[in-house]
Motif scaffolding. Sequence first.
Motif, PDB file in Angstrom:
ATOM      1  N   ALA A 154       0.372  -1.330   0.117  1.00  0.00           N
ATOM      2  CA  ALA A 154       0.499  -0.081  -0.568  1.00  0.00           C
ATOM      3  C   ALA A 154       1.282   1.576   0.228  1.00  0.00           C
ATOM      4  N   ASN A 155       0.239   2.359  -0.725  1.00  0.00           N
ATOM      5  CA  ASN A 155       1.317   3.714  -0.483  1.00  0.00           C
ATOM      6  C   ASN A 155       1.125   3.918   1.182  1.00  0.00           C
ATOM      7  N   TYR A 156       2.329   4.705   1.285  1.00  0.00           N
ATOM      8  CA  TYR A 156       2.622   5.305   2.645  1.00  0.00           C
ATOM      9  C   TYR A 156       3.081   4.418   3.355  1.00  0.00           C
ATOM     10  N   GLY A 157       3.936   3.294   2.614  1.00  0.00           N
ATOM     11  CA  GLY A 157       3.895   2.433   4.048  1.00  0.00           C
ATOM     12  C   GLY A 157       6.131   2.916   3.558  1.00  0.00           C
ATOM     13  N   ARG A 158       6.579   1.738   2.649  1.00  0.00           N
ATOM     14  CA  ARG A 158       8.205   1.779   3.005  1.00  0.00           C
ATOM     15  C   ARG A 158       8.324   3.240   1.810  1.00  0.00           C
ATOM     16  N   GLY A 213       2.599  11.725  -6.074  1.00  0.00           N
ATOM     17  CA  GLY A 213       1.254  12.961  -6.977  1.00  0.00           C
ATOM     18  C   GLY A 213       0.114  13.421  -7.000  1.00  0.00           C
ATOM     19  N   LEU A 214      -0.381  12.612  -6.931  1.00  0.00           N
ATOM     20  CA  LEU A 214      -1.475  11.637  -7.239  1.00  0.00           C
ATOM     21  C   LEU A 214      -2.278  12.339  -6.039  1.00  0.00           C
ATOM     22  N   GLU A 215      -2.342  13.239  -4.735  1.00  0.00           N
ATOM     23  CA  GLU A 215      -3.024  13.037  -3.453  1.00  0.00           C
ATOM     24  C   GLU A 215      -2.862  14.959  -3.232  1.00  0.00           C
ATOM     25  N   ALA A 216      -3.465  15.474  -2.875  1.00  0.00           N
ATOM     26  CA  ALA A 216      -3.951  16.958  -2.985  1.00  0.00           C
ATOM     27  C   ALA A 216      -2.461  17.680  -2.156  1.00  0.00           C
ATOM     28  N   ALA A 217      -1.452  18.493  -2.226  1.00  0.00           N
ATOM     29  CA  ALA A 217      -0.715  19.548  -1.994  1.00  0.00           C
ATOM     30  C   ALA A 217      -0.860  19.858  -0.714  1.00  0.00           C
ATOM     31  N   ALA A 218      -1.734  19.625   0.024  1.00  0.00           N
ATOM     32  CA  ALA A 218      -2.404  20.170   1.011  1.00  0.00           C
ATOM     33  C   ALA A 218      -2.761  19.308   2.436  1.00  0.00           C
ATOM     34  N   HIS A 222       8.346   9.781  -3.400  1.00  0.00           N
ATOM     35  CA  HIS A 222       8.700   9.714  -4.747  1.00  0.00           C
ATOM     36  C   HIS A 222       7.721  10.882  -5.041  1.00  0.00           C
ATOM     37  N   GLN A 223       8.089  11.667  -6.117  1.00  0.00           N
ATOM     38  CA  GLN A 223       6.851  12.327  -7.228  1.00  0.00           C
ATOM     39  C   GLN A 223       6.781  13.705  -5.834  1.00  0.00           C
ATOM     40  N   HIS A 224       7.419  13.780  -5.143  1.00  0.00           N
ATOM     41  CA  HIS A 224       7.216  15.099  -4.086  1.00  0.00           C
ATOM     42  C   HIS A 224       7.602  16.756  -5.528  1.00  0.00           C
ATOM     43  N   ASP A 225       8.111  16.139  -6.699  1.00  0.00           N
ATOM     44  CA  ASP A 225       8.778  17.543  -7.867  1.00  0.00           C
ATOM     45  C   ASP A 225       6.687  18.279  -7.629  1.00  0.00           C
ATOM     46  N   ARG A 226       5.675  17.096  -7.633  1.00  0.00           N
ATOM     47  CA  ARG A 226       4.298  17.354  -8.600  1.00  0.00           C
ATOM     48  C   ARG A 226       3.528  18.848  -7.265  1.00  0.00           C
ATOM     49  N   HIS A 227       4.751  18.843  -6.291  1.00  0.00           N
ATOM     50  CA  HIS A 227       4.264  19.868  -5.478  1.00  0.00           C
ATOM     51  C   HIS A 227       4.653  21.589  -5.614  1.00  0.00           C
TER      52      HIS A 227
END
Length: 318
Positions: free
Chosen positions: A233-237, A242-247, A268-273
């Motif tokens: 699942a996401n938000y484990g390791r 990128g698909l989550e709202a920056a807020a 991963h994908q920190h540059d999307r925000h």
Amino acid sequence: MASSPSARSDYLHWLAQALGSVRVETGAEGGSRDLVAGYATGYDAHHIAPFVRSLRSVFDGEIALAADARHDVEALFADHDVRFLTQPDTRGWQPHPVMARFAAVDAHLTARSDIRNVLLTDVRDVIFQKSPFEPAPDGLEVFLEGDRLKDHAFDMKYLRALAGDGIADALGLAPAICVGTILGPRADMVRFCRTVLMLAAVPRSEMGGSFGADQAACNMAIHMGLVQAEVRANYGRVATIGLEAAANFAFRDGQVINPDGSISAIVHQHDRHPLLAAAVRGRWAVGLEARERVTPRTVSSRLRRMKQSLARRLPEAR
């Protein structure tokens, strides 16, 4: 008796050169070294530094990155004990780097029986907050980035290109796996790389070697059971954000905080925000000149893009 016609494909010709030969044996297992590998071609030190510097702050194992031999990149690598990952020595038609990386990592791992676990990862949009190999994986791990594949137009476009509408529609109900971070034991990673490379040989060369083919082939390999892996699942390791709202994120004490308050080892994908990207650069790219990547629009580059676009639409002799 007439011989059967052989397959004629730019991609298959490149793949034969890149792999050198069909290597079945991958050597004895039981190595003790962990490896982080990736492709960073086309980037300068400013773009690569957050990856390298953040990783070195939590990991003292081997880092191997394919990159351009620029003075600033060479200096960054020397300062942080990063080795250049050898790229496939091929001539003629070339796939996108997202596909070429699997051949490079396959060749590197095949020759390295001392490697235990491997993280194959994107570079430009990845940072590290804890050791990526703690806890150690039991097998190959892949990581979710969203809900069903059918909800992602990009994923479905390349699934249809690689496997056709029927298989793409069936797989569309499965969760979306991100090919940007794959982790596991050496032998499992070799098997994964070779499976992705061969799955991409199914369609026309220009599609099989394109950006996006890697994501489609990864999801096919896992969801069709061609490669065994634990789907995490996401938000484990790994946090693929990128698909989550920056807020929903915070940047506190130099770390990216997930929506649930947890801290992932790999972001991963920190540059999307933009705000997160600025905070990351402010911590990990200090002292390096920021340069925007600008690809010159020459007549030859325009003609090459037109040729590639046309090739994607025409039959290929195989």
